[in-house]
Design a protein around this motif. Structure first.
Motif, PDB file in Angstrom:
ATOM      1  N   GLU B  50       0.849  -1.199   0.000  1.00  0.00           N
ATOM      2  CA  GLU B  50       0.000   0.000   0.000  1.00  0.00           C
ATOM      3  C   GLU B  50       0.876   1.238   0.000  1.00  0.00           C
ATOM      4  OE1 GLU B  50      -3.351   0.478   0.100  1.00  0.00           O
ATOM      5  OE2 GLU B  50      -3.781  -1.670  -0.120  1.00  0.00           O
ATOM      6  N   TYR B  51       0.487   2.195  -0.813  1.00  0.00           N
ATOM      7  CA  TYR B  51       1.217   3.455  -0.826  1.00  0.00           C
ATOM      8  C   TYR B  51       0.625   4.371   0.235  1.00  0.00           C
ATOM      9  CZ  TYR B  51       2.640   8.112  -2.368  1.00  0.00           C
ATOM     10  OH  TYR B  51       3.137   9.384  -2.430  1.00  0.00           O
ATOM     11  N   THR B  52       1.503   4.953   1.082  1.00  0.00           N
ATOM     12  CA  THR B  52       1.044   6.002   1.991  1.00  0.00           C
ATOM     13  C   THR B  52       2.028   7.155   1.867  1.00  0.00           C
ATOM     14  OG1 THR B  52       2.388   5.186   3.807  1.00  0.00           O
ATOM     15  CG2 THR B  52       0.159   4.328   3.661  1.00  0.00           C
ATOM     16  N   PRO B  60       3.245  -0.529  -5.741  1.00  0.00           N
ATOM     17  CA  PRO B  60       2.074  -0.473  -6.629  1.00  0.00           C
ATOM     18  C   PRO B  60       2.458  -0.017  -8.042  1.00  0.00           C
ATOM     19  CG  PRO B  60       1.599   0.592  -4.537  1.00  0.00           C
ATOM     20  CD  PRO B  60       3.069   0.310  -4.541  1.00  0.00           C
ATOM     21  N   ASN B  64       2.025  -1.921 -11.556  1.00  0.00           N
ATOM     22  CA  ASN B  64       1.329  -1.265 -12.656  1.00  0.00           C
ATOM     23  C   ASN B  64       2.179  -1.245 -13.928  1.00  0.00           C
ATOM     24  OD1 ASN B  64      -0.849  -0.722 -11.048  1.00  0.00           O
ATOM     25  ND2 ASN B  64      -0.229   1.387 -10.577  1.00  0.00           N
ATOM     26  N   VAL B 216      -2.720   8.093  -9.938  1.00  0.00           N
ATOM     27  CA  VAL B 216      -3.035   7.515  -8.635  1.00  0.00           C
ATOM     28  C   VAL B 216      -1.894   6.598  -8.187  1.00  0.00           C
ATOM     29  CG1 VAL B 216      -4.763   6.207  -7.344  1.00  0.00           C
ATOM     30  CG2 VAL B 216      -5.429   7.470  -9.381  1.00  0.00           C
ATOM     31  N   ASP B 218      -1.897   4.086  -6.354  1.00  0.00           N
ATOM     32  CA  ASP B 218      -2.313   2.754  -5.907  1.00  0.00           C
ATOM     33  C   ASP B 218      -2.156   1.721  -7.012  1.00  0.00           C
ATOM     34  OD1 ASP B 218      -3.048   3.933  -3.541  1.00  0.00           O
ATOM     35  OD2 ASP B 218      -5.046   4.405  -4.325  1.00  0.00           O
ATOM     36  N   LYS B 221      -6.309  -2.791  -9.556  1.00  0.00           N
ATOM     37  CA  LYS B 221      -6.760  -4.160  -9.316  1.00  0.00           C
ATOM     38  C   LYS B 221      -7.369  -4.758 -10.568  1.00  0.00           C
ATOM     39  CE  LYS B 221      -6.903  -3.845  -4.422  1.00  0.00           C
ATOM     40  NZ  LYS B 221      -6.516  -2.384  -4.380  1.00  0.00           N
ATOM     41  N   ASP B 225      -9.006   0.228 -13.576  1.00  0.00           N
ATOM     42  CA  ASP B 225      -8.583   1.149 -12.520  1.00  0.00           C
ATOM     43  C   ASP B 225      -7.453   2.039 -13.015  1.00  0.00           C
ATOM     44  OD1 ASP B 225     -10.366   0.052 -10.787  1.00  0.00           O
ATOM     45  OD2 ASP B 225      -8.923  -1.347  -9.890  1.00  0.00           O
ATOM     46  N   GLY B 227      -3.891   4.057 -12.344  1.00  0.00           N
ATOM     47  CA  GLY B 227      -2.683   3.696 -11.617  1.00  0.00           C
ATOM     48  C   GLY B 227      -1.487   4.274 -12.337  1.00  0.00           C
ATOM     49  N   HIS B 233       5.550   7.661 -11.358  1.00  0.00           N
ATOM     50  CA  HIS B 233       5.749   7.708  -9.921  1.00  0.00           C
ATOM     51  C   HIS B 233       6.961   8.586  -9.601  1.00  0.00           C
ATOM     52  CE1 HIS B 233       5.652   6.258  -5.799  1.00  0.00           C
ATOM     53  NE2 HIS B 233       6.914   5.861  -5.885  1.00  0.00           N
TER      54      HIS B 233
END
Lengths: 250, 276
Positions: B50-52, B60, B64, B216, B218, B221, B225, B227, B233
């Protein structure tokens, strides 16, 4: 009637007429040699016999070529079946970039044979017929490109034999080979005529004398003379044939 | 006279050597710079699923990227190869249609990627209603790499000697069999070179994806979606200016991924040619 009858045949590349009114009967189980200077149309005629000329753009044919009495340029003729019956060996050895085994098995597989044991038999028989079995039996799975030129050419002959043709066309099969390989191929051709009809284009007149039964002499798209090889070379009936075989031109 | 020649050849030699050395040094410097800045910052939390905002995880985006690359290739490679087969094996020489296709592919390959992005946004994202999604991104990417795949495949097919084709036809094989059993296998190394270049372009692309697959952080999925890929990134991390260390770390991972994908495709190519 010969195995192949060529009747009043003209061939054009675009507007250029490469063959003029050729009439020729090729006898079964004999070696027929086509001789003549470069550009005389002998290879062109050879390639017409299994319709390899279809691949050349702008190539047009008039007249008839009959194989066992059936016109090979008729609409009902299936080209692939024709090429299975009339096999070809090219000027330069052209094995496929795969193993020796797969090279031989390619043809039979093309025509629907997939059983391993059958293919094994065909491969061995073809290689034996091409007098190369003993040299390659231990490396059937190795790439065919690792063989010498002479071996490659015999492999190509074996490959052609594997589809069980009736006629074998050879387009200057020894022009890229050394003398020893050449004599092997010549012996092989002499052996094979028991079972096949062989048509061979050659630049080498001695070769024609050595192995062929009949010889046709071509000049500038015309067939000048066609006769028993011995006769053609000893008492040619046409002055031009005589000039050519005595080395006055060409 | 001879002295002049000698000096000439010495100067040329120096130039040639210098060019080669400089090229090598630049690459070495670039790699070293990225590695030195990036390696110390590769930490386990970068690979959290999970990205935080705390961990700035690249996992993620990594996933992707792989999905984006595979999806784009699956769409573009068959099209590219089949068009090339048409051009080389089927179309007659001097056919006007060929000229038109060549012109199209050349134009396509000259278009800046941001224009593809804009098109992707207007067409896939908006008009087709896919929204920002991996799928929209993959379709945009596949249009972008299509000319590349086509050109390299075309060259690869052309370099297969005609004697192979003649040999196959001469045995009574049809056109289809000749192409798929003889010509295509011989052309695989050349085709793979194109695929490797394409992989590089997809993985390095940012502009066209910003508008189509979204940014995004994330993991996507499903293909519908949104991503972001690794390159995006990185762009986001560095443009925000807060995560420069993580951006360098991402660069290292991207580098490794590209090298890995290339090795894999080379391996696949070898397997494919060997099996024949």
């Amino acid at each position: 009637m010969g195995k192949i009858d060529i009747k009043d045949m003209d061939l054009f590349y675009g507007s250029f007429q490469a063959l003029k009114n050729v009439n020729l009967e090729i006898e079964a189980n004999k070696i027929t040699a086509f001789i003549g200077p470069s550009g005389c149309g002998k290879s062109t005629l050879l390639k017409s016999l299994n319709r390899m000329n279809d691949l050349v753009e702008g190539c047009r044919i008039q007249g008839k070529i009959l194989l066992d009495g059936q016109d090979i340029y008729a609409k009902s003729t299936d080209v692939n079946t024709l090429r299975k019956r009339v096999g070809m060996v090219f000027q330069k050895p052209n094995p496929f970039p795969m193993s020796i085994y797969d090279n031989i098995a390619y043809g039979p597989r093309t025509h629907g044979i997939h059983s391993k044991s059958k293919l094994d038999d065909i491969v061995e028989k073809s290689l034996r017929n091409a007098a190369i079995w003993d040299e390659v039996k231990d490396r059937l799975k190795k790439s065919a490109l690792g063989m010498s030129g002479g071996q490659q050419q015999r492999l190509c002959i074996a490959r052609a034999l594997a589809v069980e043709p009736e006629v074998l066309l050879m387009d200057e099969p020894t022009s890229a080979l050394d003398p020893i390989s050449t004599s092997k191929i010549e012996d092989l051709a002499a052996d094979l005529k028991k079972d096949y009809t062989i048509v061979m284009v050659t630049h080498n007149m001695q070769q024609a004398v050595r192995i062929s039964d009949n010889t046709a002499f071509f000049l500038l798209g015309e067939m000048i003379e066609y006769n028993n090889t011995e006769k053609l070379f000893s008492i040619p009936s046409d002055k031009r044939t005589e000039d050519y075989i005595t080395g006055r031109f060409g | 006279m001879t002295k002049g020649r000698k000096i000439e050849s010495i100067i040329l030699k120096i130039l040639v050597y210098a060019a080669a050395v400089i090229t090598f040094v630049v690459l070495l410097f670039l790699l070293a710079y990225i590695l030195i800045n990036g390696l110390p910052h590769i930490k386990p939390e970068l690979f959290a699923l999970e990205y935080t905002t705390e961990n700035a995880s690249l996992m993620p985006a990594l996933i992707n990227t792989v999905i984006m690359t595979l999806l784009s290739l699956i769409i573009a490679v068959p099209f590219g190869i089949f068009s090339a087969i048409f051009l080389v094996e089927y179309a007659k020489k001097g056919n006007r249609f060929i000229g038109l296709i060549r012109l199209t592919t050349e134009t396509l390959s000259g278009i800046p990627s941001i224009v593809y992005g804009l098109f992707g946004m207007l067409f896939f994202v908006t008009a087709l209603g896919w929204g920002y999604s991996i799928l929209a991104g993959a379709f945009t990417m596949s249009i972008m790499i299509l000319p590349l795949i086509m050109r390299t495949t075309e060259e690869a097919l052309k370099s297969v000697p005609d004697t192979y084709r003649e040999g196959s036809f001469g045995l009574g094989a049809g056109k289809l069999r000749t192409i798929f059993r003889i010509v295509l296998p011989s052309a695989i190394p050349g085709i793979m070179a194109g695929v490797i270049l394409a992989i590089g372009r997809i993985m390095g692309e940012t502009a066209a994806l910003m508008y189509t697959s979204g940014t995004v952080p994330d993991m996507a999925k499903t293909p519908m979606d949104a991503g972001r890929t690794l390159a995006l990134h990185m762009y986001n991390l560095s443009s925000e200016g807060l995560y420069m260390d993580q951006a360098y770390a991402t660069a290292v991972i991207l580098l490794i991924l590209v090298v890995g994908m290339n090795t894999l495709s080379a391996f696949v190519a070898r397997k494919l040619t060997k099996g024949k």
